[in-house]
Design an enzyme around this catalytic site. Structure first.
Site, short mmCIF file in Angstrom:
data_model
loop_
_atom_site.label_atom_id
_atom_site.label_comp_id
_atom_site.label_asym_id
_atom_site.label_seq_id
_atom_site.Cartn_x
_atom_site.Cartn_y
_atom_site.Cartn_z
N HIS A 1 0.60 -1.04 -0.04
CA HIS A 1 -0.07 -0.05 -0.06
C HIS A 1 0.81 1.01 0.09
O HIS A 1 0.43 2.37 -0.75
CB HIS A 1 -0.77 0.14 1.34
CG HIS A 1 -1.74 1.23 1.25
ND1 HIS A 1 -3.01 1.35 0.59
CD2 HIS A 1 -1.64 2.39 2.09
CE1 HIS A 1 -3.54 2.46 0.85
NE2 HIS A 1 -2.77 3.12 1.75
N HIS B 1 -10.13 2.35 0.19
CA HIS B 1 -9.92 1.81 1.42
C HIS B 1 -10.95 0.48 1.40
O HIS B 1 -12.00 0.46 2.45
CB HIS B 1 -10.81 3.09 2.44
CG HIS B 1 -10.20 3.08 3.60
ND1 HIS B 1 -10.51 3.22 4.78
CD2 HIS B 1 -8.71 3.26 3.82
CE1 HIS B 1 -9.69 3.40 5.88
NE2 HIS B 1 -8.63 3.41 5.21
#
Length: 761
Positions: free
Chosen positions: A57, A108
């Site tokens: 990420h 998300h």
């Protein structure tokens, strides 16, 4: 109670102590590289920092080699208006008159599966802080949502919580939600996509960047206190796949407080106006680990940090926990010593907690102490910028040829029933159940939002300059052809901006894919990047930034490859924005179809609901045709309504144009295509429905032809009201029947969740 830290001196004294690097997501060679950098084993705190900052990420370690193609395809001319681009917290575009706009979309996904309300809410909070970190005031949000099949039990758990989280956080912040998409597909069961987009505005001279410069300048942490929530959150969850039971990983999901963030926004804007901020970074994924290492790595010196000065809301937190915490609503600023007092005064005015936690030093090291001991001593750039870069194997899947074999296109035997089935399908039905939970007009500058092609906002209340923003994606198209799928997402977002009368100026993206360790997935990703980058170059608008989300799969089953593409356009005067509603004026309107309609059903909604599965090639797009449409519609004064055609084809486009004012139409399908099924449901690209008055019809048609755009007069509006009818010649249907079918699907499936909180049992 005493907090026991693993210190640098302890690491030197006990070099062979076993460490849980694998549990933190690090590979054997990555751990070996960290020891090589440090010349010793890492402390617990250092291991934590490297593991979160080298996660998929945060470091983009599997995507970097392909993302470089965006830079290779961006010309100097394309980048002239980009004030901040790829690599910054958000892209910033100069829109003229001294105004700039910043926008970005970020994922998300995994936190929103684990805990839907907080996962989605903190997704909004995180993207808003990215915008704040550029020196901007956030002015609007959008969302791109994807869930499993509409009747999947887990969809009934996840969707209400996600929507509730988005609406709660955005509404409390006072930000209008101006658009987005909601898609249902089996592939997203167990791995929903929650992509949040935010738009902000600033003056060109107020741009802020994330860097720490000036030896002796102070590092100020301000906002909410640091707690145990979110430790290993987005940075770890977004770097792994989901297995059964993953929904119980609640401690890894951040907890948001939108009221704290609202105050933080106003505090930041006052700090910017006072000129007391040298550099700034938000604390999102990887928390203080990210903020300190990235600020230091981007500056001209090192940094020393004292964790004893960090305001905490939990007792006995270790250095590793403080550094990894992803507690929300926090920012980190670099401030000159002479401005610290004023910085504190402004924070105190807004009742925002702030603390001086360190300073900029000479050299290149990030040195962090806790309880009087050094727990981190490492070159900052090796944490923030020198994560591993993998050239993952990629190969065209062996199954791709069979997937692209032409599928059977079933003719609609009962056109009336087909029209009802289309508008009531999960793909095309009304999203009012979702959108009515969002405030669209707070702040008073929303021009277009609900059921519009693009969200339109007024930026300057004196000149009425504004922006249009649209975001689009089709995982079905991209599965069939990843390169063309990305181009189609770009084309649709571009076209949605164009039909408002705006001039497209920049692109952002959020690329959602399965595991990068799967060569099939990496081929899909690479093809999509090339399709998007080459497409942006052909359109002459730059990619200003983006986000990559990998490991979106459950077990070995990846999601549909889903490149979400956002396009920003500029409107010189929002009072001349084009809408797509027919019947807004007193006179009958003539309806034109721009572009050619072909038998293109691969990945289409008609293929999906008629039982054709997913097969064939998606529609083919020539982006030069999109550019011609942009020239035709920019500043058009002879157009009363314009609407792009995409999912659902002509049938859905006509319905969406008539439903708001409940006006009837007569449409000649033969003027569209000789086959009624193709005429109604084909999803050929580069098509727009345009309405004009009778007096302007000839001049408009002439303009279109001069630009080389295929143009056909296909119909006219008829009576409005209860008797409104859609007459296609070969089939006629009352509008009220379509409206009833369109409005009923989501309430029927999710009525149990009306007024419910985030967790639906």
């Amino acid at each position: 109670m005493t907090v026991h830290n693993d210190t640098v001196s302890a690491a030197l004294a006990d070099p062979d102590q076993p460490q849980p690097y694998a549990e933190l997501g690090l590979k054997d060679d990555e751990y070996a590289r960290i020891k090589e950098i440090l010349g010793r084993r890492p402390t617990d705190a250092e291991l934590t920092m490297y593991s979160v900052m080298w996660s998929e990420h945060c470091s983009y370690k599997s995507s970097k080699v392909h993302l470089r193609y965006f830079g290779e395809t961006t010309t100097e001319e394309m980048g002239q208006k980009i004030l901040a681009g790829i690599g910054e917290n958000a892209g910033v575009v100069d829109i003229g008159d001294g105004n700039a706009v910043t926008f970005r979309v970020e994922s998300h996904n995994h936190p929103s599966y684990v805990e839907p309300h907080q996962g989605a809410a903190t997704g909004v909070g995180g993207i808003v802080r990215d915008i704040m970190a550029m020196g901007a005031r956030p002015i609007a949000v959008m969302d791109q949502l994807r869930f499993g099949a509409i009747d999947n039990p887990d969809t009934k758990r996840v969707l209400p919580g996600v929507v509730d989280g988005i609406s709660h956080y955005g509404n409390c912040l006072g930000l209008p939600n101006i658009g987005g998409e909601t898609v249902f597909d089996d592939s997203y069961a167990g791995n929903p996509l929650v992509n949040a987009l935010c738009v902000g505005t600033l003056k060109v001279e107020d741009l802020k960047l994330a860097f720490a410069s000036g030896t002796g300048n102070k590092v100020m942490l301000f906002g909410s206190r640091t707690g145990l929530d979110g430790i290993g959150g987005v940075s770890v969850l977004a770097s792994d796949t989901f297995e059964d039971g993953a929904e119980r990983k609640l401690p890894a999901v951040q907890v948001g407080d939108p009221f704290a963030e609202k105050v933080l926004i106003e505090c930041c804007l006052d700090l910017y106006r006072a000129g007391v901020v040298v550099g700034i970074q938000d604390l999102g994924g990887a928390g203080l680990s990210c903020a300190t290492s990235e600020l230091a790595a981007s500056g001209d010196g090192g940094m020393s940090i004292n964790l004893d000065a960090v305001p905490l809301r939990a007792e006995n937190m270790t250095a590793a926990e403080i550094l990894a915490s992803e507690s929300q609503e926090r920012m980190c600023a670099v401030v000159a010593p002479e401005n610290v007092a004023q910085f504190r005064e402004i924070c105190e005015h807004w009742d925002v907690t702030c603390a001086e936690i360190g300073e900029v030093t000479t050299g290149k090291h990030l040195v962090i102490t806790h309880c009087g001991e050094v727990v981190v001593d490492a070159p900052a750039h090796t944490i923030a910028n020198e994560g591993p870069v993998y050239e993952r194997p990629w190969a065209r899947p062996t199954w791709q040829d069979a997937l692209q074999e032409p599928g059977e296109v079933k003719a609609a035997e009962d056109l009336r029933q087909a029209l009802l089935d289309m508008v009531s399908s999960p793909a095309l039905c009304s999203r009012a159940f979702i959108t009515e939970q969002y405030d669209r007009y707070v702040r008073g500058n929303t021009v277009k939002a609900l059921n519009s092609d693009a969200g339109v906002l007024r930026i300057d209340e004196e000149t009425h300059r504004g922006v249009a923003v649209a975001s689009d994606a089709s995982g079905r198209y991209t599965k069939l052809d990843p390169n063309m799928g990305a181009r189609l997402a770009l084309a649709e977002a571009y076209r949605n901006v164009v039909v408002t009368g705006a001039r497209p100026v920049a692109v952002t993206n959020c690329l959602n894919y399965g595991s990068p360790e799967n060569p099939d997935v990496m081929w899909q990703f690479r093809e999509s990047v090339h399709g998007l980058a080459d497409g942006a170059k052909e359109l002459g608008i730059p990619v200003s930034g983006g986000n990559v989300s990998f490991y979106n799969q459950t077990g070995d089953e990846p999601i549909l490859p889903t490149p979400v593409v956002g396009v920003l356009g500029v409107i010189d005067d929002v009072r001349r924005t084009l809408g797509h509603d027919l019947g807004a004026g007193p006179s009958p309107e003539v309806i034109f179809l721009l572009g050619d309609t072909k038998e293109e059903f691969g990945g289409s909604i008609w293929q999906q609901i008629s039982g054709g599965g997913l097969q064939g090639l998606p529609p083919q797009v020539d982006l030069a045709n999109e550019q011609r449409l942009a020239v035709l519609l920019h500043g058009a004064t002879d157009v009363t309504a314009a609407h792009d055609l995409s999912e659902g084809g002509l049938s859905q486009g006509i319905f969406e144009m008539v439903q708001r004012n409940q006006v009837g139409v007569n449409v000649d399908l033969a003027a569209v295509h000789e086959d009624p099924t193709t005429a109604l449901f084909s999803e050929s690209a580069s098509r727009v429905l345009v309405a004009t008055t009778l007096s302007q019809a000839d001049s408009f048609q002439t303009r279109a032809k001069e630009l080389g755009i295929p143009v056909r007069q296909i119909g006219t509006t008829t009576d409005a009201g209860e008797g409104a009818n859609l007459d296609y010649g070969v089939v006629s249907i009352p509008l009220v029947d379509l409206l009833t079918a369109w409005e009923g699907t989501l309430p029927e499936e999710f009525g149990h969740a009306v007024g419910a909180n985030s967790v639906v049992e």
